[in-house]
Design a protein around this motif. Structure first.
Motif, PDB file in Angstrom:
ATOM      1  N   TRP A 241       1.174  -1.223  -0.235  1.00 17.07           N
ATOM      2  CA  TRP A 241       0.161  -0.655  -0.347  1.00 17.07           C
ATOM      3  C   TRP A 241       0.855   0.539  -0.133  1.00 17.07           C
ATOM      4  O   TRP A 241       0.364   2.399  -0.823  1.00 17.07           O
ATOM      5  CB  TRP A 241      -1.229   0.338   1.287  1.00 17.07           C
ATOM      6  CG  TRP A 241      -1.816   1.377   1.759  1.00 17.07           C
ATOM      7  CD1 TRP A 241      -1.240   2.533   2.395  1.00 17.07           C
ATOM      8  CD2 TRP A 241      -3.071   1.288   1.121  1.00 17.07           C
ATOM      9  NE1 TRP A 241      -2.215   3.399   2.077  1.00 17.07           N
ATOM     10  CE2 TRP A 241      -3.219   3.008   1.427  1.00 17.07           C
ATOM     11  CE3 TRP A 241      -3.022   0.947   0.414  1.00 17.07           C
ATOM     12  CZ2 TRP A 241      -4.140   3.583   0.599  1.00 17.07           C
ATOM     13  CZ3 TRP A 241      -5.179   1.452  -0.446  1.00 17.07           C
ATOM     14  CH2 TRP A 241      -5.582   2.809   0.054  1.00 17.07           C
ATOM     15  N   ASP A 242       1.911   0.777   0.716  1.00 21.61           N
ATOM     16  CA  ASP A 242       2.504   2.239   1.374  1.00 21.61           C
ATOM     17  C   ASP A 242       3.858   2.529  -0.478  1.00 21.61           C
ATOM     18  O   ASP A 242       3.592   3.852  -0.573  1.00 21.61           O
ATOM     19  CB  ASP A 242       3.227   2.308   2.221  1.00 21.61           C
ATOM     20  CG  ASP A 242       2.794   2.195   3.448  1.00 21.61           C
ATOM     21  OD1 ASP A 242       1.900   2.704   3.948  1.00 21.61           O
ATOM     22  OD2 ASP A 242       3.362   2.163   5.009  1.00 21.61           O
ATOM     23  N   ILE A 243       3.973   1.818  -1.143  1.00 29.70           N
ATOM     24  CA  ILE A 243       4.882   1.648  -2.193  1.00 29.70           C
ATOM     25  C   ILE A 243       4.313   2.678  -3.193  1.00 29.70           C
ATOM     26  O   ILE A 243       4.852   3.497  -3.959  1.00 29.70           O
ATOM     27  CB  ILE A 243       5.549   0.549  -2.602  1.00 29.70           C
ATOM     28  CG1 ILE A 243       6.347  -0.586  -1.091  1.00 29.70           C
ATOM     29  CG2 ILE A 243       5.643   0.453  -4.139  1.00 29.70           C
ATOM     30  CD1 ILE A 243       6.448  -1.181  -1.541  1.00 29.70           C
ATOM     31  N   TYR A 244       2.869   2.222  -3.645  1.00 29.20           N
ATOM     32  CA  TYR A 244       2.427   2.756  -4.265  1.00 29.20           C
ATOM     33  C   TYR A 244       1.143   4.037  -4.182  1.00 29.20           C
ATOM     34  O   TYR A 244       1.578   4.637  -4.796  1.00 29.20           O
ATOM     35  CB  TYR A 244       0.917   1.615  -4.831  1.00 29.20           C
ATOM     36  CG  TYR A 244      -0.690   2.201  -5.658  1.00 29.20           C
ATOM     37  CD1 TYR A 244       0.316   1.865  -7.368  1.00 29.20           C
ATOM     38  CD2 TYR A 244      -1.287   3.048  -5.901  1.00 29.20           C
ATOM     39  CE1 TYR A 244      -0.697   2.193  -8.039  1.00 29.20           C
ATOM     40  CE2 TYR A 244      -2.293   3.687  -6.371  1.00 29.20           C
ATOM     41  CZ  TYR A 244      -1.562   2.538  -8.174  1.00 29.20           C
ATOM     42  OH  TYR A 244      -2.628   3.644  -9.596  1.00 29.20           O
ATOM     43  N   ASN A 245       1.418   4.577  -3.263  1.00 26.22           N
ATOM     44  CA  ASN A 245       0.069   5.543  -2.385  1.00 26.22           C
ATOM     45  C   ASN A 245       0.862   6.561  -2.457  1.00 26.22           C
ATOM     46  O   ASN A 245       1.106   7.938  -2.190  1.00 26.22           O
ATOM     47  CB  ASN A 245      -1.322   5.310  -1.414  1.00 26.22           C
ATOM     48  CG  ASN A 245      -2.117   4.613  -2.193  1.00 26.22           C
ATOM     49  OD1 ASN A 245      -2.493   5.173  -2.712  1.00 26.22           O
ATOM     50  ND2 ASN A 245      -2.324   3.114  -1.082  1.00 26.22           N
ATOM     51  N   LYS A 246       2.536   6.217  -1.616  1.00 28.03           N
ATOM     52  CA  LYS A 246       3.835   7.004  -1.945  1.00 28.03           C
ATOM     53  C   LYS A 246       4.288   7.856  -2.599  1.00 28.03           C
ATOM     54  O   LYS A 246       5.346   8.408  -2.857  1.00 28.03           O
ATOM     55  CB  LYS A 246       4.162   6.571  -0.546  1.00 28.03           C
ATOM     56  CG  LYS A 246       3.547   6.940   0.400  1.00 28.03           C
ATOM     57  CD  LYS A 246       4.386   6.230   1.768  1.00 28.03           C
ATOM     58  CE  LYS A 246       3.704   6.855   3.593  1.00 28.03           C
ATOM     59  NZ  LYS A 246       4.759   5.886   3.770  1.00 28.03           N
ATOM     60  N   SER A 247       4.078   6.852  -3.746  1.00 25.06           N
ATOM     61  CA  SER A 247       4.659   7.003  -5.337  1.00 25.06           C
ATOM     62  C   SER A 247       4.109   8.678  -5.999  1.00 25.06           C
ATOM     63  O   SER A 247       3.420   9.014  -5.590  1.00 25.06           O
ATOM     64  CB  SER A 247       5.006   5.992  -5.944  1.00 25.06           C
ATOM     65  OG  SER A 247       3.307   5.213  -6.551  1.00 25.06           O
TER      66      SER A 247
END
Length: 247
Positions: A241-247
């Motif tokens: 989740w963090d990798i996608y939504n913080k990219s």
């Protein structure tokens, strides 16, 4: 897309779902008379109604797999939850027969009621008796070789933009006690096209990106491992989740 157009799009989506539901209603009534016999038919009707309405108004789904999934096996499917569209995402994802476990309020919805009275499992969140019955029904279902979808966060949170919230133990307990693999599913951005039920901010056409993680086996685990399993699945899903939504 401005707020007025988003509200119009949401109305169009609900109208499309209702249209396809009414089209299939005579079949649903027939199948609902014997849900054990017509379980697979009810699953297919649920999938058809949700996907037909979904694609009619311009929603799309793009799925990325960490590894190939053997759909001949059954799973406890664990998606995060930020949108009512998550139900359609799972209907699209899973080609085999499965049931949802969801909040008891879905028995009041004119479209979802017939499914939660037949093939899906309704649970009252604040009732220990209801939770125990749902747990027993879920265990019985996976023992029959069917998959079960449980949103481990338990609900769509009020926080916006959403994050991944701590999990409840039900999905991990059922998986461990029945030696069923867990299938973590990270629905990355459904909230961007329709957050929660859409009543606050409407909806818009768009593509929902989904990351299906590798199944996590529970063979040989005992109840003492449930907390570890829950934390492990949470961390893996949060990383995705963090990798996608913080990219």
């Amino acid at each position: 897309m401005n707020k007025a157009l988003r509200r119009l799009h949401l109305i169009a989506y609900f109208t499309a779902i209702l249209f396809y539901f009414l089209l299939g209603y005579p079949f649903l009534l027939f199948y609902a008379r014997n849900p054990t016999k017509y379980y697979n038919q009810l699953v297919k009707m649920r999938r058809w109604i949700s996907l037909a309405g979904f694609y009619t108004v311009g929603f799309r789904i793009k799925i990325e797999y960490e590894q190939a999934i053997d759909w001949n096996r059954n799973y406890i499917i664990c998606p995060n939850h930020t949108s009512i569209l998550d139900i359609t995402v799972i209907n699209n994802l899973c080609p085999s027969s499965f049931s949802f476990m969801g909040k008891i309020e879905l028995l009041k919805n004119p479209v979802t009621r017939i499914f939660f009275k037949t093939i899906d499992i309704a649970v009252k969140r604040d009732s220990k008796v209801s939770s125990f019955k749902a747990y027993k029904n879920g265990s019985a279902l996976v023992q029959q070789g069917k998959s079960l979808v449980i949103f481990p966060e338990g609900k769509i949170d009020d926080q916006y933009p959403p994050t991944l919230h701590r999990f409840k133990s039900g999905a991990f307990r059922i998986a461990t006690e029945n030696n069923i693999a867990l299938l973590p599913v990270v629905i990355q951005d459904a909230w961007k096209v329709l957050w929660d039920d859409g009543l606050k901010s409407g909806s818009k056409p768009g593509t929902i990106h989904v990351k299906v993680l590798a199944p996590i086996q529970t063979n040989g685990l005992d109840t003492a491992a449930i907390d570890f399993l829950e934390t492990d699945v949470y961390n893996k899903m949060k990383d995705a989740w963090d990798i996608y939504n913080k990219s």
